[in-house]
Each structure stands twice: as C-alpha cells, then as structure tokens.
Design a protein around this motif. Structure first.
Motif, PDB file in Angstrom:
ATOM      1  N   GLN A 185       0.829  -1.213   0.000  1.00 36.50           N
ATOM      2  CA  GLN A 185       0.000   0.000   0.000  1.00 36.50           C
ATOM      3  C   GLN A 185       0.859   1.258   0.000  1.00 36.50           C
ATOM      4  O   GLN A 185       0.460   2.290  -0.552  1.00 36.50           O
TER       5      GLN A 185
ATOM      6  N   LEU B 232      -5.189   6.853   6.089  1.00 35.05           N
ATOM      7  CA  LEU B 232      -3.936   7.611   6.045  1.00 35.05           C
ATOM      8  C   LEU B 232      -4.020   8.918   6.837  1.00 35.05           C
ATOM      9  O   LEU B 232      -3.079   9.248   7.571  1.00 35.05           O
TER      10      LEU B 232
ATOM     11  N   PHE C 101      -3.888   3.172   9.211  1.00 34.23           N
ATOM     12  CA  PHE C 101      -3.139   2.800   8.011  1.00 34.23           C
ATOM     13  C   PHE C 101      -1.988   1.859   8.375  1.00 34.23           C
ATOM     14  O   PHE C 101      -1.749   0.858   7.698  1.00 34.23           O
TER      15      PHE C 101
ATOM     16  N   THR D 292      -8.886   0.705  -3.204  1.00 35.81           N
ATOM     17  CA  THR D 292      -8.564   1.144  -1.848  1.00 35.81           C
ATOM     18  C   THR D 292      -8.223   2.625  -1.717  1.00 35.81           C
ATOM     19  O   THR D 292      -8.030   3.108  -0.603  1.00 35.81           O
TER      20      THR D 292
ATOM     21  N   ILE E  83      -7.718   4.677   1.697  1.00 38.87           N
ATOM     22  CA  ILE E  83      -6.392   5.173   2.085  1.00 38.87           C
ATOM     23  C   ILE E  83      -6.408   6.685   2.278  1.00 38.87           C
ATOM     24  O   ILE E  83      -6.040   7.204   3.340  1.00 38.87           O
TER      25      ILE E  83
ATOM     26  N   GLN F 250      -7.042  -3.392   4.460  1.00 39.35           N
ATOM     27  CA  GLN F 250      -7.471  -1.996   4.452  1.00 39.35           C
ATOM     28  C   GLN F 250      -8.961  -1.882   4.776  1.00 39.35           C
ATOM     29  O   GLN F 250      -9.389  -1.015   5.545  1.00 39.35           O
TER      30      GLN F 250
END
Length: 641
Positions: free
Chosen positions: A310, A389, A395, A380, A384, A348
């Motif tokens: 990722q 994130l 994350f 994703t 994210i 995720q």
C-alpha cells in the motif's frame, strides 16, 4: 491577508523560498516544482488545517487546497516573492524526476489504458477455470473453448495492444506500434520455431539458442512473443526514434506512407535479431530472480511485499513492479509476486470497518461506508486517502495485517494464473487451470480472512481513532457552517448534468483527491460529447484560464465544480473553447465550454469529468442519480438541506 499565515506555513514546509523553482496552480491545488523534494515536510503540510492533502506526481509537488486555491496562490506568490523569478520550463522539472520516477511514469501510462480490458478478460478466464475445477465443463467442450478464447485472446495478443499504448507514450504513431507487435506474434514465424536447427548461438551459456532462420544472412533467434511485455515496449521506444529520424528526411509529398514503410523495414528485423531476444532474456532473468527470492525465503518475501504494497501504491512505485507480474504470467504461466499483495485491500477494508464502528466524527463515518465497500472490491484509494492515512495509525495497522496476509499466501504457495480484476473478483484467478482448487487456493482464502480480521481488531484496539483532534474540529466547524446556511436557504436543489456520457461513481474517478471525497461529494462522467452546459441557474464564479475547470454557484447557494479530465491543466487551454467568462449569469443548459475529446486523449490525458458539490458540508445529504448513462440537463445530483 486572509491566507497570509497559511502561505507562510506552506512555503516553509516545501523547503523555503530557495527550494522553489516555480509555482503554479490549477482549480484545486498548488503545483510546486522543487529543487529537492526531500526538503519538504509532507507530514506537517498534511496536518495543516488549510491543506486537504499532498501529492507528488510528474515532477510536481502538489499541495491540495480546495476551491479557494487562487486566493492561496496569490498569498504564496506574494509571501515568497515568486513573481520576479523566471518560470522554469517543464523539461527542467522532468529531469528532476530521476530515472526510476521516469520509468514508473512510462509504465503507468502504457498500462493504465488497457487495465479495464485486462480485468474484464481476467474475470472470464478465472471463472472458466472455476467451472472446469467444479466439473461443470470439460476442456473439450465448445463452451469452455469459446470462453477460454474470450478470456485468453486479449492476453495472448497483449503485445499488439501494448504496441499502441507504448508507441503513443513515446511520441510515435500508435498504429505503427501495433504493426510492429503484429509481426512479432505472426503465427507463420511461431510455427518455424519447432523446425530444423541450422546453427546454435551462445553454446554452453544460459543464453544458448537454436537458430532456424536467417535474415539477409544474419541469424534470427525466434522467441515466443505471445503475451510478452518487455520486447514490444523496447521495440516501440527504438521505433519511435527511428520514425522521427525518417520524418525529418523524407520529402513531405511521400511522407505519409514512406515513413512507416522505412520504419517497419528497419525496426521489425532489428527487433527479431537484437531487441526481442535481449529483452526476452532480460525478462526471463527477472522472473527467475523473483522466483529465487520467493523460494529462498517465502515467509520473509510475503511479509515484506504484503506490508509495503500500500505504501508502494501511494508513491506510484507499484507501476515499476507490474511489468514483472505480466512477465511472470507470460514466461512461467503463473505469478507469486503480485499474489502476495492480494490481502492488502482486505486488510485496508478491515481497518476502515474498525474506524466506522469507533469514530464519533459524522463526516468520517460517512466517508468510511463507501470506502469500505469499494475496498472489498479492490479499490482502496478512497479508504487510504479519505480514512486511514489521515488518521495514520489505522493505516499502519492495515499494513501490518497485509504483511501477515502476504506471508500466509507465500508459505502456502498461492499463485495467480491469469491477469484479472481486483478484490473479491480476483479470487477465481488463483485457481490452477489444470489442477483446479489446490492447497495454495485455500491458503489465499485464509490469508484474506486473517488480514481482514487482523486489520479490524488492530484498529479497534490500537487505531487511536477518537484521539484525532483535527477530525473533531472539522466536524465542529461544519456544524457551525450548516447552522449559518440554514438561516439563509432552506430548500433543496436538483443539479442537472452538465455533460452527456456514462455515469461512474466518484470513488472510481482516477484521481485520489476527487475519489476520496476530499473536495466534496459528487459523481464522475465519462463524456461522449465535448460539451459542458450549465447544470444550474446561477453565476460563473470560477473559470480557470486553461478552461478545463468551471465553478458555478447556483442562485440557491450550491457550489458546483466541473473538472474536465485528469491533469488537463497541463494542456494550458489547448483543445478547449470557452463560451462564457467569470462573473457571467447562466441558466440551465447554457453552453459553457467545448472540448475535443479525441485530441485530449491523443495527448495522453483522460477525459473522465468529476462533478463536485464543493460545499457538501452545508447539506444533510448529497444524492446522486442511479442512471448509468445520462444526457445534458438530465437529473444528476440532489442537495438536501
């Protein structure tokens, strides 16, 4: 002076005035060209209340601000004294990208246009293998053979499609690239490979090769180029240079046919004699190297690749790995490298579910639901960029869970046997085409279940979801704004479609900022006509000088952003014609802008157009049409106070 402090903070965190070569802006973001991007403090910028997110792409350091970016830009220019600096040419910025960044940019541009077809045919091929494994079909059945031709045909003749996209990327004639590739996969040459050997080259080495034919007395090593990737990319790169050379010297009256004639006569034999064999040996060496690492330490390989996948996606580094995946499928018939990343989207999704259940932030909760759903299907980016994130710890938890899932896949020997789609639809591509459902397949199932549960549990206990003060402040600010708006306007509003085309979910728009909902709620349209009309009765509040983006505020207070294409700001207004100017009053259906779809695509840009309600926080709901295709002035979006 409203954005004076924000401008000072941005300049300081991009490394100071002395680190800035140039700065411009588009409709949503400041676009810096920095002397040294490592001097920028991305984390500090991401944490700043006035910054939506930060992206690094195509040699630019992009600070996403929102629809008030012109005001912030003016403040940045004033604070940094950038008016007096000479603008830096685009080529200078490109040089600063480095060799690997340039490679990633090339590969992504070559593969992105064909990914939907690779996914579609992969689904068919995967399910055909499933039907065979379950005994529903025999490999001699007409149904199996026809489905196999549909699923496998695109991959077998992949070089022809890559010939088009790669030649286009290198600035040559795309159909010339297809002609080069067609020669490589011509069946008459494939059949000769099993014929009589007239000589052997490189005897006693790993490159020992039998020769069945010569060209003008020069030995030709015949390779199987069906499904190959590297040879056609290298051939079109050299071919684009050859074509440009002939274009300069061939007289104009015969140029249209004589340039391709000469180019093919040079590049096709050169590819068969030199480029193809060298590229194939290189590709085989890479594939065998990946297999060696995987076999030497499968647990470690799966853990590292799974955990960092990722992160690779965020920085675009994954595009440097994708060719190895396709090469492995072509050379060995299976791939274990990308297989080890399969659990990432499920990890995720588990983390997002944890955030959804824990968060008290209404905005974050509303973002988490669609992000969770799209994550299950392998997309994703909304998860994210919109959820995990920004919160950081979720994350990290998802990366840990993904690493564990990757390790399980590696140690159980799970492998991909065809190119395919993402998420749950990719599961059938793990079925062995001959042996059916193997131990590795069950290992893959266990890995995605473990990754999902682990991502969920780790986020619940260690995600620190409600400790993020910034999220709480955003919610409080939005509440105040909503109360102010309610005192001004109380009725709902329907927004018409500004463009005719096919409707796509906002999360599927190929830009992380729009897809994550950071700019507001809305929808994407893949246009079928090059016209933009007004979706509301209101005022044109923004018309970007490159004419690719229009902002309109309706008489009812809804702020609508129409952004034609992705990164089309780089065209600097080419292929766009504006029929209005900023400040004009418009009614539903009035022509705003015209654009040339084909020329924009030929220039290498996508035309998918997000239609965004930039003041979405002012509304209780932003509802989007369920129609799949739409015409100008059809119902598109409804805002509910």
């Amino acid at each position: 002076m409203k954005y004076e402090q924000l401008a000072k903070d941005i300049i300081a965190n991009v490394g100071g005035e002395e680190n800035v070569n140039s700065v411009t802006h588009c409709v949503t973001r400041l676009r810096f060209r920095l002397k040294d991007e490592s001097k920028a403090n991305k984390e500090a910028l991401m944490e700043h209340d006035g910054v939506v997110t930060v992206m690094q792409s195509a040699g630019q350091y992009q600070v996403v601000i929102g629809n008030h970016v012109p005001d912030v830009y003016q403040a940045v220019v004033q604070e940094g004294g950038f008016q007096a600096k000479k603008p830096v040419e685009a080529e200078e910025g490109k040089e600063k990208k480095g060799v690997f960044s340039s490679f990633v940019d090339i590969v992504s541009n070559i593969f992105i246009p064909i990914l939907p077809l690779l996914m579609a045919t992969g689904i068919i091929k995967g399910f055909n293998s499933l039907f065979l494994a379950l005994g529903w079909l025999e490999n001699t059945d007409g149904t199996y053979l026809l489905l196999n031709a549909i699923g496998d045909g695109f991959f077998v003749f992949l070089p022809i499609f890559l010939g088009y996209t790669s030649m286009k990327k290198f600035g040559g004639t795309p159909f010339l690239g297809m002609a080069i590739a067609a020669a490589l996969v011509h069946p008459s040459l494939t059949g000769i490979k099993a014929g009589e050997t007239i000589m052997t080259l490189f005897s006693g080495t790993v490159f020992e090769s039998a020769v069945q034919i010569t060209f003008l007395g020069i030995p030709v090593v015949l390779m199987s180029y069906a499904s190959s990737v590297v040879p056609i990319i290298l051939a079109t790169y050299v071919g684009s240079k050859v074509e440009r050379g002939f274009t300069k010297i061939v007289p104009g009256i015969i140029k249209s046919f004589f340039v391709p004639f000469l180019t093919l006569l040079v590049i096709v034999p050169l590819t068969f004699i030199v480029i193809g064999p060298v590229a194939t040996w290189l590709a085989q060496s890479i594939g065998q190297g990946v297999v060696w690492v995987y076999e030497a330490a499968p647990l470690l390989a799966g853990l590292v690749v799974g955990a960092f996948w990722q992160v690779f996606v965020i920085f675009g580094v994954h595009w440097g790995i994708i060719p190895i995946y396709y090469n492995n499928l072509a050379v060995m018939g299976y791939d274990t490298l990308i297989a080890m990343t399969f659990a990432a989207s499920f990890a995720q999704s588990g983390a997002v579910l944890g955030v959804l259940l824990l968060t008290k932030n209404k905005k974050l909760k509303s973002l988490s639901i669609p992000a969770f759903i799209s994550g299950i299907f392998g997309v994703t980016e909304p998860a994210i960029y919109g959820v995990t994130l920004p919160l950081k710890k979720p994350f990290i938890m998802s990366c840990i869970a993904s690493g564990v899932g990757g390790a399980i896949i590696a140690v159980t020997g799970a492998a991909l046997y065809s190119a395919g789609p993402l998420g749950v639809f990719k599961i059938p591509t793990f079925i062995h085409p001959e042996e059916g459902i193997t131990f590795g397949f069950w290992g893959m199932i266990i890995s995605i279940v473990v990754a999902f549960i682990l991502g969920f549990v780790l986020t619940l206990f260690f995600g620190g979801v409600n400790k993020k003060e910034k999220a709480t402040n955003v919610e409080n600010n939005n509440t105040v704004k909503n109360e102010e708006v309610k005192s001004e306007v109380t009725n709902n509003e329907e927004i018409a479609s500004p463009i005719a085309g096919n409707v796509i979910a906002l999360s599927d728009v190929p830009d992380e900022v729009f897809a994550s909902g950071a700019m507001g709620k809305g929808v994407g349209i893949d246009p079928t006509t090059g016209r933009v009309v007004s979706p509301v009765n209101g005022t044109v509040t923004t018309l970007f000088k490159t004419k690719h983006a229009i902002g309109i505020t309706s008489d009812n207070g809804t702020e609508v952003l129409i952004h034609v294409g992705m990164d089309t700001v780089q065209l600097e207004g080419k292929h766009f014609t504006a029929h209005i100017k900023q400040g004009d009053k418009v009614n539903v259906g009035d022509l705003l802008v015209e654009f040339d779809i084909e020329k924009i695509k030929e220039a290498g840009y996508q035309v998918v157009t997000p239609v965004i309600i930039t003041n979405s926080a002012d509304f209780k709901e932003v509802e989007v049409t369920e129609a799949k295709a739409i015409d100008e002035k059809d119902f598109l979006i409804k805002t509910v106070r």
